[in-house]
Design an enzyme around this catalytic site. Structure first.
Site, PDB file in Angstrom:
ATOM      1  CD  GLU A   1      -1.781   4.532   3.315  1.00 16.87           C
ATOM      2  OE1 GLU A   1      -2.844   5.168   3.331  1.00 16.87           O
ATOM      3  OE2 GLU A   1      -1.611   3.491   2.619  1.00 16.87           O
TER       4      GLU A   1
ATOM      5  CG  HIS B   1      -1.951  -1.044   1.217  1.00 12.50           C
ATOM      6  ND1 HIS B   1      -3.043  -0.998   2.045  1.00 12.50           N
ATOM      7  CD2 HIS B   1      -2.094  -2.171   0.468  1.00 12.50           C
ATOM      8  CE1 HIS B   1      -3.817  -2.042   1.806  1.00 12.50           C
ATOM      9  NE2 HIS B   1      -3.261  -2.778   0.871  1.00 12.50           N
TER      10      HIS B   1
ATOM     11  CB  CYS C   1      -6.244  -0.432   5.142  1.00 13.12           C
ATOM     12  SG  CYS C   1      -4.556  -1.078   5.139  1.00 13.12           S
TER      13      CYS C   1
ATOM     14  CB  CYS D   1      -1.750   1.567   6.197  1.00 12.30           C
ATOM     15  SG  CYS D   1      -1.379   0.746   4.625  1.00 12.30           S
TER      16      CYS D   1
END
Length: 156
Positions: free
Chosen positions: A55, A53, A83, A86
């Site tokens: 992040e 992701h 999410c 993260c």
């Protein structure tokens, strides 16, 4: 905490680069002392790794650059609410704050399989000290999602 439009704009810019490469419409920028330490986009599809992701990619870059596993004194700007994976990584890295534009519900409406556990709930339930600012530059972040929505050949 002073929110900086230029830092969210950087997260949006790297997300656009990711979309051009066939990735999902997410970007993140990590700032310390007013200076960008790292900026990255989602590379899940490109790298065939569900943990890539935006992040997570930005955290990896920032930690390497700082020579530490901690992000004390850092603010993480994300185009969309992080999410649970993260959020947890940001918490464990001891960042000071998360700033995001669109929320989990916004990307869930696009068809992403988001868990509906908000950052605020994780903060409360986990007794995290992270500061959270939501809805920052939401319109611009929503435009990024709208741009991606119109793209042909999307993969979720």
């Amino acid at each position: 905490m002073k929110l900086e439009k230029r830092h969210m704009a950087r997260a949006i810019d790297v997300a656009v680069i990711g979309v051009r490469k066939g990735n999902s419409p997410f970007g993140s920028c990590i700032v310390k002392g007013g200076r960008v330490i790292a900026a990255a986009h989602n590379t899940v599809l490109q790298k065939h790794d569900a943990t890539n992701h935006a992040e997570m990619n930005a955290i990896r870059l920032a930690c390497r650059k700082l020579g530490s596993h901690e992000l004390k004194g850092c603010t993480v700007y994300s185009t969309t609410e992080p999410c649970p994976m993260c959020f947890s990584a940001i918490h464990w890295a001891k960042a000071d704050a998360i700033v995001f534009g669109t929320g989990i519900a916004d990307v869930k409406r696009l068809g992403f399989s988001e868990l509906t556990i908000s950052d605020r709930r994780m903060k409360k339930d986990g007794h995290s000290k992270l500061r959270i600012s939501s809805g920052f530059m939401k319109q611009e972040c929503q435009e990024l999602l709208d741009h991606w929505k119109k793209k042909n050949g999307k993969v979720y």
